[in-house]
Scaffold this active site. Sequence first.
Site, mmCIF file in Angstrom:
data_model
loop_
_atom_site.group_PDB
_atom_site.id
_atom_site.type_symbol
_atom_site.label_atom_id
_atom_site.label_comp_id
_atom_site.label_asym_id
_atom_site.label_seq_id
_atom_site.Cartn_x
_atom_site.Cartn_y
_atom_site.Cartn_z
ATOM 1 N N GLN A 1 0.748 -1.094 -0.143
ATOM 2 C CA GLN A 1 -0.081 0.065 0.064
ATOM 3 C C GLN A 1 1.011 1.333 -0.055
ATOM 4 O OE1 GLN A 1 -3.557 -2.132 2.746
ATOM 5 N NE2 GLN A 1 -3.543 0.179 2.507
ATOM 6 N N SER B 1 4.748 -6.615 2.540
ATOM 7 C CA SER B 1 3.422 -6.707 3.242
ATOM 8 C C SER B 1 2.301 -7.084 2.227
ATOM 9 C CB SER B 1 3.051 -5.159 3.545
ATOM 10 O OG SER B 1 1.690 -5.371 4.285
ATOM 11 N N LEU B 2 1.267 -6.283 1.629
ATOM 12 C CA LEU B 2 0.583 -6.657 0.522
ATOM 13 C C LEU B 2 0.950 -7.384 -0.592
ATOM 14 C CD1 LEU B 2 -2.544 -6.673 -0.735
ATOM 15 C CD2 LEU B 2 -1.687 -4.479 -1.682
ATOM 16 N N ARG C 1 -9.048 -8.879 3.771
ATOM 17 C CA ARG C 1 -8.071 -8.543 4.639
ATOM 18 C C ARG C 1 -7.935 -7.069 4.759
ATOM 19 N NH1 ARG C 1 -2.531 -6.751 3.610
ATOM 20 N NH2 ARG C 1 -0.874 -7.479 4.864
ATOM 21 N N HIS D 1 0.394 -4.047 10.703
ATOM 22 C CA HIS D 1 1.561 -4.720 11.690
ATOM 23 C C HIS D 1 2.048 -4.653 12.959
ATOM 24 C CE1 HIS D 1 2.065 -6.229 7.588
ATOM 25 N NE2 HIS D 1 2.216 -5.092 7.076
ATOM 26 N N GLN E 1 1.772 -12.410 9.509
ATOM 27 C CA GLN E 1 2.472 -10.905 8.787
ATOM 28 C C GLN E 1 1.569 -9.835 9.258
ATOM 29 O OE1 GLN E 1 0.994 -9.459 5.443
ATOM 30 N NE2 GLN E 1 2.870 -9.954 4.196
#
Length: 307
Positions: free
Chosen positions: A10, A91-92, A116, A200, A249
């Site tokens: 993102q 991440s994503l 998510r 996170h 994660q």
Amino acid sequence: MSKAIVFPGQGSQSIGMMAELAAAFPVVKSSFEEASDALGTDLWVMTQEGPLERLSQTENTQPALLTAGVAAWRVWQELGGENPAIMAGHSLGEYTALVAAGAIAFGEGVQLVRDRGRYMQEAVPAGEGGMAAILGLEDEQVREVCANAAQGDVLQAVNFNAPGQVVIAGSAAAIERGIEQLKAAGARRALPLPVSIPAHSSLMSSASARLAERIAQVDIQMPNIPVLHNCNVSIAESSDDIAANLVTQLDSPVRWVESVQAMHADGVDLFIESGPGKVLGGMIKRIAKEASTACIEKPEAFAELIG
């Protein structure tokens, strides 16, 4: 030359992204149509016309970026680009890597990351959490200041993006205290990020629990190309491990510096960013100075890399 293909998270979204690539390669538009059918919403119109506020809603951003990354990867494959030695994502972007590597079906992947995003947004009410980018301090300094500034709230270092570039996340009040104390500790810059989700951090634990239930419904295969995971800087040995890593994660730090170092140490000397923007390329040049970087967002990039 050993290659890695990496996928952004993102923050790389923008109105009009992928337009040039879509004009040159029909597979880009058809990928967005496939994703739109899976979601029941026109993702291409959203990315091209906005408004940005809508595209920037987490549950929209995540499927849009996954689709963009997969679309660029499909162009790469269509043009005869060779498979990389490894894939990874920030991440994503780890989900995008898993879809590109064949571990998760594309339609299922865009639905999964939409959910998510929704779980993340619902875990912490808007305005009650946040994130900030901290530049110019060592990782351990950031961790220590966060511990001091938390004062009973959550405040954690969550994204280790590049040397001297750490993102913190936590409750809104703790972020404010952290910014002041980190500036006092010598941070070159301490900037609040335009997000209300403390991604996170441990504040995502309720989202992580919901994600675990959701991922249990997903058919995960072993990928055709190895995928390095953010949470433990390792390659999963089973589909159950992949699922567990994706759950972990969500409320664990993104260890991007270590991930790039591990790939580079394993012989990767060219990192190709698949999708919009060049955020990862900038980080990678600071982590592995001898490595080369490229971004396959524009048609001319493919000509240079594949010939």
